[in-house]
Design a protein around this motif. Structure first.
Motif, PDB file in Angstrom:
ATOM      1  N   LEU A 239      -1.805   2.610   0.259  1.00 53.02           N
ATOM      2  CA  LEU A 239      -1.626   2.468  -1.182  1.00 53.02           C
ATOM      3  C   LEU A 239      -2.511   3.449  -1.943  1.00 53.02           C
ATOM      4  O   LEU A 239      -2.062   4.076  -2.924  1.00 53.02           O
ATOM      5  CB  LEU A 239      -1.934   1.030  -1.598  1.00 53.02           C
ATOM      6  CG  LEU A 239      -1.799   0.723  -3.093  1.00 53.02           C
ATOM      7  CD1 LEU A 239      -0.373   0.968  -3.572  1.00 53.02           C
ATOM      8  CD2 LEU A 239      -2.219  -0.706  -3.384  1.00 53.02           C
ATOM      9  N   ASP A 240      -3.763   3.591  -1.492  1.00 56.39           N
ATOM     10  CA  ASP A 240      -4.652   4.536  -2.176  1.00 56.39           C
ATOM     11  C   ASP A 240      -4.135   5.965  -2.072  1.00 56.39           C
ATOM     12  O   ASP A 240      -4.205   6.748  -3.048  1.00 56.39           O
ATOM     13  CB  ASP A 240      -6.058   4.455  -1.580  1.00 56.39           C
ATOM     14  CG  ASP A 240      -6.779   3.177  -1.980  1.00 56.39           C
ATOM     15  OD1 ASP A 240      -6.308   2.509  -2.926  1.00 56.39           O
ATOM     16  OD2 ASP A 240      -7.807   2.838  -1.355  1.00 56.39           O
ATOM     17  N   PHE A 241      -3.601   6.332  -0.927  1.00 59.49           N
ATOM     18  CA  PHE A 241      -3.080   7.688  -0.749  1.00 59.49           C
ATOM     19  C   PHE A 241      -1.886   7.944  -1.676  1.00 59.49           C
ATOM     20  O   PHE A 241      -1.798   9.008  -2.316  1.00 59.49           O
ATOM     21  CB  PHE A 241      -2.682   7.898   0.714  1.00 59.49           C
ATOM     22  CG  PHE A 241      -2.140   9.259   1.004  1.00 59.49           C
ATOM     23  CD1 PHE A 241      -2.995  10.345   1.141  1.00 59.49           C
ATOM     24  CD2 PHE A 241      -0.775   9.469   1.148  1.00 59.49           C
ATOM     25  CE1 PHE A 241      -2.491  11.607   1.405  1.00 59.49           C
ATOM     26  CE2 PHE A 241      -0.268  10.728   1.412  1.00 59.49           C
ATOM     27  CZ  PHE A 241      -1.130  11.798   1.537  1.00 59.49           C
ATOM     28  N   LEU A 242      -0.964   6.998  -1.776  1.00 59.64           N
ATOM     29  CA  LEU A 242       0.185   7.163  -2.668  1.00 59.64           C
ATOM     30  C   LEU A 242      -0.247   7.261  -4.128  1.00 59.64           C
ATOM     31  O   LEU A 242       0.271   8.096  -4.892  1.00 59.64           O
ATOM     32  CB  LEU A 242       1.156   6.002  -2.482  1.00 59.64           C
ATOM     33  CG  LEU A 242       1.891   5.932  -1.137  1.00 59.64           C
ATOM     34  CD1 LEU A 242       2.752   4.680  -1.067  1.00 59.64           C
ATOM     35  CD2 LEU A 242       2.752   7.175  -0.931  1.00 59.64           C
ATOM     36  N   LEU A 243      -1.199   6.436  -4.531  1.00 61.85           N
ATOM     37  CA  LEU A 243      -1.642   6.462  -5.924  1.00 61.85           C
ATOM     38  C   LEU A 243      -2.371   7.761  -6.252  1.00 61.85           C
ATOM     39  O   LEU A 243      -2.196   8.324  -7.344  1.00 61.85           O
ATOM     40  CB  LEU A 243      -2.555   5.262  -6.196  1.00 61.85           C
ATOM     41  CG  LEU A 243      -1.883   3.887  -6.142  1.00 61.85           C
ATOM     42  CD1 LEU A 243      -2.906   2.780  -6.367  1.00 61.85           C
ATOM     43  CD2 LEU A 243      -0.769   3.790  -7.179  1.00 61.85           C
TER      44      LEU A 243
END
Length: 715
Positions: free
Chosen positions: A294-298
């Motif tokens: 999730l952090d990578f996508l955001l």
């Protein structure tokens, strides 16, 4: 008594035989007799003064002994014998007074001379009687001290019983239950242990939970998320048409921070199943399995939006394109980080916690968190309400109606700040609930209003009830404290206690109340859920809690090597825990010792021969640090404390082996009982020869190891 009667008679006979005149003989005899009486009187008074001086010297020696540590050396007279000698010397003065040879003198004037000596002796005798009454309590204390130091070493009955007696059969189920887990070696890692890297540079990369590094990390996350909660919804719904340079810098800074934060999360230590995980491989694996995707996508979305916005600005493309508006709406997904940040709220440092009242801090944090949650939730609702009002142009909306009314009143278009304030006012009125002039103007706005009201019913009721409960809990905790403090102040005022002493009393009580809340550790007896566990699990918990402490003693080490189940039973049935605050006494001189003390945390000060704490520590004081023990003789012999054990400036945590419960356990293990009996006999034989070394301090570790090996060899 002091002058022989022959000394009075022989000169008289010689004078009578040699004299020729009777009157001259009588005159010479009177002079001689008067001189002898004066000599007798002076001798009696001088002798009595010597007795009084000797008695005063004994009194001062007794007082000096009572104010100094008790010593049992051969040069020092024991307190009981000292009191007996004092009584004997005083009685000697009484006998001297009663046995004056008044009947030996038949002349009236001679009897009057002797009566003068009687009166002087009586006056001194009354003075000595008053001294005896004043020193009566001190004599008793000295006798108690000598009874403690000179009492014979008596073994406990369990160690003098016949070794062939049949042991009790109770507790056999405990031995069976404990044997089911004693051979399991999977309990080497304990709760609270830290698993670290063996390589130095990897160990430095990983941050500890609740450390200063993670505290700064969590505070920075909280600030960035807070700014995102304010700025991103405002930009997404169009309150700000052209973001100023400051907002663009803040957005870029936020994106850079979240990119670096992904690397920091790879080295973030955490708590896993009660164990502190500080291995770099495990911390990275844990983050990759949880929040990394999730952090990578955001982060990628943030960089795409920034690149798109700068490209459109560079090529002078209109910002009203739908693709740009959609990209700004996608930035709302950044708010999902709020969930992760709330899971890792920063814990206040222990230094700051010690300076604050925990009850007040808990109430403040609870009320403040609910207020902030209400503020941010209404901010989101206000931005959504404005977005609904500007999304549709083909039919009336609340924004158009409100703008028309504003134009009629002010002859100009409303600015963005006025529209935001109106939208926020509407959101607060929905939550309160209250009324205002802004109402839904179309179907979409009506549906949004209904959903908001349903959300407000749930959230606002929880908000009000939580704040009410926090305030009531805080008032209830404070009410008892305020009542007791008022009683203390009234007592100080009514008894006219000096200001200095009253201030010290209040300061000490306040610090003691604070230390009690901060220092007290959770004991096994405080956890009621542990009492619901089955017997084998309770015994296992007790062993893992207490065995590391008591197995440091050589005798317990040998017992554990002979029968581990016996040590487990000792941990379960004989152990207890005790927290001692600073400046409090653990035990005093002369009191009966019922347990052996192990210092788990902190340190204690032992002062040999004292019943109360002296103004300054003497040479007889000794510090007992964590990992050591005291009063081990209480498990072997009938023991009274030989000094004062007190806690100085730091709080202390103790673990106790109760002697009576320890003996009950030994009756169930005859082999261990025989080992302990032989150990006790060796200790008694050793210390019977060197009684001047008896104290509550532990036996030297090397000597205790030697005694334990001798007991095992004889067994």
């Amino acid at each position: 008594r002091c002058v022989p009667q022959s000394a009075l008679v022989e000169p008289m006979v010689e004078r009578w035989d040699s004299s020729t005149d009777v009157s001259e003989c009588y005159q010479s005899f009177d002079d001689m007799l008067s001189e002898q009486v004066r000599t007798l009187q002076e001798t009696l008074i001088r002798k009595h003064v010597q007795e009084v001086f000797a008695l005063k010297t004994e009194v001062m020696q007794l007082r000096a002994k009572l104010t100094s540590p008790c010593s049992d050396t051969p040069e020092t007279t024991p307190g009981a014998r000292h009191a007996h000698q004092l009584s004997t010397k005083t009685c000697a003065v009484d006998c001297q007074q009663q046995q004056l040879p008044r009947q030996a003198f038949t002349e009236p004037w001679l009897a009057e001379q002797v009566d003068g000596s009687h009166k002087l002796v009586n006056a001194e005798h009354h003075t000595l009687s008053r001294w005896r009454e004043q020193l009566e309590e001190g004599v008793k204390l000295a006798a108690a001290c000598d009874n403690t130091t000179n009492a014979p070493l008596v073994l406990h009955p369990i160690f003098v019983e016949h070794p062939d007696l049949e042991p009790l059969t109770t507790g056999s189920s405990n031995r069976v239950a404990s044997s089911t887990f004693e051979t399991d070696e999977t309990y080497a890692i304990r709760a609270g242990d830290a698993l670290q890297e063996s390589i130095g540079w990897r160990k430095c990369l990983v941050s500890r939970p609740w450390g200063r590094t993670q505290f700064a990390h969590d505070v920075m996350n909280l600030l960035i998320v807070g700014s995102d909660l304010i700025v991103i919804p405002v930009e997404s719904v169009g309150f700000i048409k052209e973001p100023p340079r400051l907002l663009r810098i803040m957005s870029l800074t936020s994106t850079v921070w979240w990119s670096l934060e992904m690397l920091l999360n790879l080295t973030r230590g955490h708590l896993r199943s009660g164990v502190v995980e500080l291995r770099l491989k495990e911390t990275a694996k844990s983050y990759l399995k949880s929040w990394f995707a999730l952090d990578f996508l955001l982060v990628m979305l943030d960089w795409c939006v920034i690149v798109l916005a700068e490209s459109m600005t560079f090529y002078a493309i209109a910002r009203s394109f739908k693709i740009f508006r959609a990209a700004r709406m996608l930035r709302l997904f950044r708010l999902l980080r709020f969930v992760r940040v709330m899971d890792n709220l920063p814990a206040l440092p222990s230094e700051l916690m010690q300076c604050m009242d925990r009850d007040a801090l808990h109430a403040f944090v609870t009320i403040g968190s609910w207020v902030l949650a209400l503020v941010f939730l209404n901010h989101l609702i206000a931005c959504g309400w404005y977005g609904i009002g500007t999304a549709f142009r083909e039919f009336p909306t609340w924004v158009s109606v409100c703008s028309q009314q504003y134009v009629l009143q002010a002859d100009r278009e409303p600015d963005a700040f006025y529209l935001y304030a109106t939208s926020y006012h509407w959101a607060l009125c929905i939550f309160t609930p209250a009324g205002m002039e802004v109402v839904p103007e179309n179907l979409y706005e009506r549906v949004f209003t209904i959903v908001t009201i349903l959300l407000a019913v749930t959230c606002f009721s929880s908000f009000v009830s939580s704040i009410t409960a926090s305030v009531a809990r805080f008032r209830q905790a404070r009410q008892e404290h305020v009542k007791e403090n008022a009683k203390l102040i009234r007592f100080i005022q009514q008894n006219h206690i000096s200001l200095g002493l009253g201030s010290r009393i209040q300061t000490r009580l306040h610090s003691q109340a604070t230390e009690t809340r901060q220092v007290h550790r959770i004991h096994m007896s405080d956890v009621s859920l542990l009492q619901q566990l089955p017997a084998n699990l309770k015994e296992q918990v007790a062993r893992e809690v207490f065995s590391p402490m008591i197995c440091a003693h050589p005798l317990v080490q040998h017992i554990d090597a002979v029968d581990r189940t016996c040590v487990s039973a000792i941990c379960q049935t004989s152990m207890s825990q005790q927290s001692v605050l600073p400046m409090h006494d653990v035990y005093a001189l002369g009191s009966q010792c019922q347990a052996m003390y192990f210092v788990v945390a902190g340190e204690m000060s032992y002062i040999h021969g004292y019943m109360t704490k002296p103004e300054s520590l003497s040479d007889n004081s000794c510090m007992i640090a964590a990992g050591n023990w005291a009063c081990e003789l209480a498990l072997l012999i009938i023991w009274k404390h030989h000094g004062l054990m007190t806690v100085m400036e730091m709080p202390c945590e103790l673990a106790l082996i109760e002697a009576a419960a320890f003996h009950r356990v030994l009756r169930q293990w005859p082999q261990v009982q025989d080992i302990c009996r032989k150990y006790a006999l060796i200790v008694v034989e050793e210390y019977s020869r060197i009684r001047d070394e008896l104290s509550d301090l532990p036996i030297a570790h090397q000597k205790a190891e030697q005694f334990a090996e001798q007991a095992m060899a004889s067994w």
